[in-house]
Design a protein around this motif. Structure first.
Motif, PDB file in Angstrom:
ATOM      1  N   GLU A  33      39.353  11.764  -2.656  1.00  0.00           N
ATOM      2  CA  GLU A  33      39.880  10.970  -3.763  1.00  0.00           C
ATOM      3  C   GLU A  33      39.814  11.640  -5.123  1.00  0.00           C
ATOM      4  OE1 GLU A  33      36.366   8.144  -5.290  1.00  0.00           O
ATOM      5  OE2 GLU A  33      37.115   7.634  -3.305  1.00  0.00           O
ATOM      6  N   LYS A  47      33.827   9.704  -0.844  1.00  0.00           N
ATOM      7  CA  LYS A  47      32.653   8.851  -0.688  1.00  0.00           C
ATOM      8  C   LYS A  47      31.996   9.116   0.663  1.00  0.00           C
ATOM      9  CE  LYS A  47      34.453   5.069  -3.521  1.00  0.00           C
ATOM     10  NZ  LYS A  47      35.010   3.703  -3.498  1.00  0.00           N
ATOM     11  N   SER A 121      37.602   9.944 -11.048  1.00  0.00           N
ATOM     12  CA  SER A 121      38.988   9.518 -11.048  1.00  0.00           C
ATOM     13  C   SER A 121      39.943  10.696 -11.172  1.00  0.00           C
ATOM     14  CB  SER A 121      39.246   8.550 -12.200  1.00  0.00           C
ATOM     15  OG  SER A 121      38.393   7.443 -12.120  1.00  0.00           O
ATOM     16  N   ASP A 173      44.996   0.511  -9.937  1.00  0.00           N
ATOM     17  CA  ASP A 173      44.545   1.521  -8.977  1.00  0.00           C
ATOM     18  C   ASP A 173      43.771   0.824  -7.858  1.00  0.00           C
ATOM     19  OD1 ASP A 173      44.214   4.877  -9.292  1.00  0.00           O
ATOM     20  OD2 ASP A 173      43.035   3.892  -7.730  1.00  0.00           O
ATOM     21  N   ASP A 175      41.393   2.096  -6.066  1.00  0.00           N
ATOM     22  CA  ASP A 175      40.006   2.548  -5.957  1.00  0.00           C
ATOM     23  C   ASP A 175      39.136   1.893  -7.032  1.00  0.00           C
ATOM     24  OD1 ASP A 175      38.034   4.642  -4.811  1.00  0.00           O
ATOM     25  OD2 ASP A 175      37.900   4.913  -6.977  1.00  0.00           O
ATOM     26  N   ASN A 176      37.989   1.337  -6.632  1.00  0.00           N
ATOM     27  CA  ASN A 176      37.128   0.631  -7.577  1.00  0.00           C
ATOM     28  C   ASN A 176      36.617   1.548  -8.667  1.00  0.00           C
ATOM     29  OD1 ASN A 176      33.901  -0.191  -8.054  1.00  0.00           O
ATOM     30  ND2 ASN A 176      35.362  -1.878  -8.266  1.00  0.00           N
ATOM     31  N   TRP A 177      36.258   2.784  -8.309  1.00  0.00           N
ATOM     32  CA  TRP A 177      35.732   3.715  -9.310  1.00  0.00           C
ATOM     33  C   TRP A 177      36.801   4.071 -10.341  1.00  0.00           C
ATOM     34  CZ3 TRP A 177      31.143   4.511 -10.900  1.00  0.00           C
ATOM     35  CH2 TRP A 177      30.828   5.641 -11.652  1.00  0.00           C
ATOM     36  N   CYS A 178      38.057   4.257  -9.890  1.00  0.00           N
ATOM     37  CA  CYS A 178      39.162   4.514 -10.816  1.00  0.00           C
ATOM     38  C   CYS A 178      39.387   3.316 -11.726  1.00  0.00           C
ATOM     39  CB  CYS A 178      40.436   4.826 -10.049  1.00  0.00           C
ATOM     40  SG  CYS A 178      40.417   6.395  -9.156  1.00  0.00           S
ATOM     41  N   GLU A 198      42.479  -3.842 -10.265  1.00  0.00           N
ATOM     42  CA  GLU A 198      42.113  -3.145  -9.029  1.00  0.00           C
ATOM     43  C   GLU A 198      42.949  -3.709  -7.891  1.00  0.00           C
ATOM     44  OE1 GLU A 198      38.211  -2.367  -6.142  1.00  0.00           O
ATOM     45  OE2 GLU A 198      37.992  -3.420  -8.061  1.00  0.00           O
TER      46      GLU A 198
END
Length: 280
Positions: A33, A47, A121, A173, A175-178, A198
């Protein structure tokens, strides 16, 4: 308890191009990612919970005799990401008017000064696709336009659109981190009017935009183009990137089926960013 650690691959690639770009694209297709290009290759992150020891078995370029690619693997804590990217992140200048930089870089004298902490990200401007999308934004009138940044990563494209006068602006996005990182970067650049969500294209039901920006991989774009077309206002514009020049005909054929007409494109190292317009 969920393990938020990441697996870091350090790739050494010889010759560097086009092998590094191909490697990153193929890694992205299997779930990696985030990437940082280096002077000798690339760093790739996934991850730990999504990782398996055999996941590189489908990466075709690793067995290509034309390229010599070695790698090392380590597990890192998510919190250590800052130290990693800070060592590799240099300011990016797009044309004469725009710079993307980290908070610790000196403030430049440009019209659009974007400050981001990319963390895990994608979308720093270092990769050709993000850079070309920023070129498109700089060359297009965004004043008063409603904008969607799909697959927003760091949020840098949404931020630049807002700086150019777009309103309202939304960033999405999966992805939670993004998602969390984009919210941080939106606040850092003093554009709280940008709404960050999200999720995926299912969030677009019933929504309309003047401009949609989508820098995502080829297969997701092919799936989502019908949704983008449905969400564009009259005379709306769609900017797409995340695929190679040889894929442009496939993307354009898909767009034409949904009333989207090709207008122009930018190419860089076999990557392409294309502008389409919805037909009346």
């Amino acid at each position: 308890m969920q393990n938020n650690n990441y697996i870091e691959y350090t790739f050494t690639v010889n010759p560097l191009q086009p092998a590094t770009d191909i490697l990153i694209a193929q890694l992205g297709e299997v779930g990696f990612e985030s990437f940082v290009e280096t002077e000798v290759g690339a760093l790739a992150y996934i991850k730990k919970e999504d990782w398996s020891e055999d996941m590189l078995s489908s990466i075709q370029i690793l067995s290509n005799p034309k390229f010599d690619i070695d790698y090392e693997v380590v597990e890192i804590e998510q919190e250590n990401w800052n130290a990693t990217w800070e060592q590799n992140f240099n300011p990016i200048q797009v044309g004469d008017a725009c710079v993307v930089r980290a908070p610790f870089h000196e403030k430049p004298e440009v019209t659009y000064d974007i400050v981001i902490e990319p963390k895990m990200s994608f979308g720093t401007g270092h990769h050709e696709t993000t850079y070309m999308m920023m070129q498109h934004i700089l060359n297009h009138d965004f004043t008063g336009k409603s904008v969607l940044d799909m697959g927003s990563g760091t949020g840098v494209l949404a931020i630049l659109a807002a700086m150019k006068g777009a309103a309202p602006v939304e960033a999405i996005d999966i992805d939670n981190w993004c998602y969390l990182n984009a919210m941080e970067n939106v606040e850092r650049n003093h554009h709280p009017e940008i709404k960050v969500y999200e999720g995926d294209a299912t969030l677009l039901e019933g929504k309309k935009y003047d401009i949609i920006i989508a820098n995502i991989n080829r297969n997701i774009l092919l799936d989502d183009i019908p949704t983008y077309a449905k969400c564009l206002n009259k005379n709306g514009v769609l900017f797409l990137s995340g695929f190679y020049t040889e894929d442009m005909s496939t993307i354009s054929e898909r767009c034409s089926r949904f009333n989207l007409e090709y207008e122009s494109n930018i190419e860089n190292n076999n990557w392409v960013a294309v502008k389409y317009r919805i037909l009346p």
